[in-house]
Design an enzyme around this catalytic site. Sequence first.
Site, PDB file in Angstrom:
ATOM      1  N   HIS A 174       0.647  39.176  49.924  1.00 35.16           N
ATOM      2  CA  HIS A 174       1.352  40.394  49.549  1.00 35.16           C
ATOM      3  C   HIS A 174       2.792  40.476  50.146  1.00 35.16           C
ATOM      4  CE1 HIS A 174       1.750  44.857  50.555  1.00 35.16           C
ATOM      5  NE2 HIS A 174       2.421  44.653  51.774  1.00 35.16           N
ATOM      6  N   GLN A 183      13.335  15.314  11.331  1.00 36.61           N
ATOM      7  CA  GLN A 183      14.439  15.608  10.183  1.00 36.61           C
ATOM      8  C   GLN A 183      15.661  15.985  10.685  1.00 36.61           C
ATOM      9  OE1 GLN A 183      12.361  18.203   7.565  1.00 36.61           O
ATOM     10  NE2 GLN A 183      12.475  20.113   8.942  1.00 36.61           N
ATOM     11  N   ALA A 190      19.223  18.431  15.649  1.00 39.57           N
ATOM     12  CA  ALA A 190      19.264  19.926  16.567  1.00 39.57           C
ATOM     13  C   ALA A 190      17.914  20.286  16.739  1.00 39.57           C
ATOM     14  CB  ALA A 190      20.010  20.783  15.703  1.00 39.57           C
ATOM     15  N   MET A 191      16.977  19.560  16.285  1.00 37.04           N
ATOM     16  CA  MET A 191      15.599  20.186  16.462  1.00 37.04           C
ATOM     17  C   MET A 191      14.724  18.960  17.735  1.00 37.04           C
ATOM     18  SD  MET A 191      14.682  22.868  15.396  1.00 37.04           S
ATOM     19  CE  MET A 191      12.994  23.050  15.045  1.00 37.04           C
ATOM     20  N   TYR A 192      15.445  17.904  18.039  1.00 38.58           N
ATOM     21  CA  TYR A 192      14.801  17.091  19.157  1.00 38.58           C
ATOM     22  C   TYR A 192      13.980  17.959  20.063  1.00 38.58           C
ATOM     23  CZ  TYR A 192      17.959  13.203  17.402  1.00 38.58           C
ATOM     24  OH  TYR A 192      18.584  12.380  16.679  1.00 38.58           O
ATOM     25  N   GLY A 193      12.631  17.599  20.228  1.00 46.49           N
ATOM     26  CA  GLY A 193      11.979  18.532  21.183  1.00 46.49           C
ATOM     27  C   GLY A 193      11.332  19.454  20.509  1.00 46.49           C
TER      28      GLY A 193
END
Length: 439
Positions: free
Chosen positions: A426, A34, A37-40
């Site tokens: 180590h 939707q 800006a939120m692809y991913g």
Amino acid sequence: MLHFDLFVIGFGKAGKTLAAKMASQGKKVGLAEQDPAMYGGTCINIGCIPTKTLIRAAEENQSFSQVMAEKNAVTGRLNKKNYAMLEGAGVTLFDAQVRFQSNKVLTLTAGDDQQEVTAEIIIINTGAISNQLPIPGLLESEHVYDSTGIQGLSELPQRLGVLGAGPIGLEFASLYNRLGSQVTILDAAETFLPRSEESLAQMAKGYLEEDGIQIHLGVQTQSITNTSDGKVSLDTNAGTFEFDALLYATGRKPNTQNLGLENTDIQLTDRGAIQVDAHCQTTVPQVFAVGDVNGGPQFTYISLDDFRIVYNYLEGDGSYTLDNRKHIPNAIFMQPTLAQVGLTEAQAQAANLPYKAKEMPVAGMPRGHVDGDLRGAFKAIVNTETKEILGASILSHNAQEIINLITMAMDNHIPYTYLAQQIFTHPTLAENLNDLFNL
Ligand SMILES: Cc1cc2nc3c(=O)[nH]c(=O)nc-3n(C[C@H](O)[C@H](O)[C@H](O)COP(=O)(O)OP(=O)(O)OC[C@H]3O[C@@H](n4cnc5c(N)ncnc54)[C@H](O)[C@@H]3O)c2cc1C
């Protein structure tokens, strides 16, 4: 009407992984998100990645504007990369909000445009949204943000209030303290990190306070208002607090709003999540709900594991399910990080298990001295009869890495006596597992 073999609602971790996999196997796959800006999904854009980038940049003593610019560069890059990855895999991508019209018919809305889509298999991967407590003034007051809003500030608040001492609240408290804000945490619970190993939670609280963060527990906020000079004022049972900005981090809830589930036979749990069976299948056959929306633990790696479960059901033998999922580690990325897996000592005690516990300070560990960070401790709980590891908590820098070693031992029933003898490189923090499990 467009028809797909598989259609994913939302660009979350499980859905995008399944979409790419099925498309690469020749299936006709669609995915709708939707918000460009939120692809991913949340992790890339407003969750794990931006927050840890901000924390890492702040540790390098970069300025507020530099850390924000760096965060924006990283999320921008990953956002584009995620889109390109699915496009390259042959997934048909839609910039649209999706709503169920019936069990197998979806309406995709993009501005004034609408289209209908059907699919053999539908995956709901719509994530979670910030919980908003019914505190009068919370939503109406200015300079009050959730975890997304607080990442978009253009100026560093001089005094930041944080409502909620959970993982998200603590990460932002640590971050903004590091950036130079005077941070105050308010939480309704009487105990700090009540589900964590008690001794390490107390130690962590002490470090945050030493760093200058004020922590007030048992605080009920009655109302929030703006003062005449634009500050945020909280009226509580512990008096009035005033801040330049307020973050509310009071949990996240499954995002089922606007999905039109009332038009389907998909049932919700009494906590508002989409109800699923052990294969992440909803009450409608061939419709699955994965990630935060199904009410499981809210982590990117759990969303990825939901992908494994659904893929195993669709293309494998269906033997991997929510019921045989193994141990789930977690990490709270404050300063220093608290990572945990399995039982705490209190839980082992309550379960009446035959156990032994051991705690070791980081100050006694060579790598702590090399890194110049002596804060924290390692604690392990083991079953004295079966020799299995019951749980561990690590409070130290890089705790988020070490906990995965212990998780692997627990998942594979490797006895603690093996870790006591294992040859480690180590100087590392991990080498201290030799001594930790020598009990
Ligand atoms: C500040 C913060 C920090 C976090 N840190 C960590 C961390 O360090 N480690 C970790 O493992 N987890 C972390 N999480 C949690 C993690 O981000 C989530 O658990 C994970 O991203 C959930 O992914 P998901 O697959 O459920 O869907 P999401 O990635 O949430 O994706 C859902 C997508 O669906 C879209 N969508 C919603 N409704 C519709 C609709 N109707 N139509 C079309 N698209 C829709 C949304 O826009 C969104 O892009 C963090 C979360 C936050 C908020």
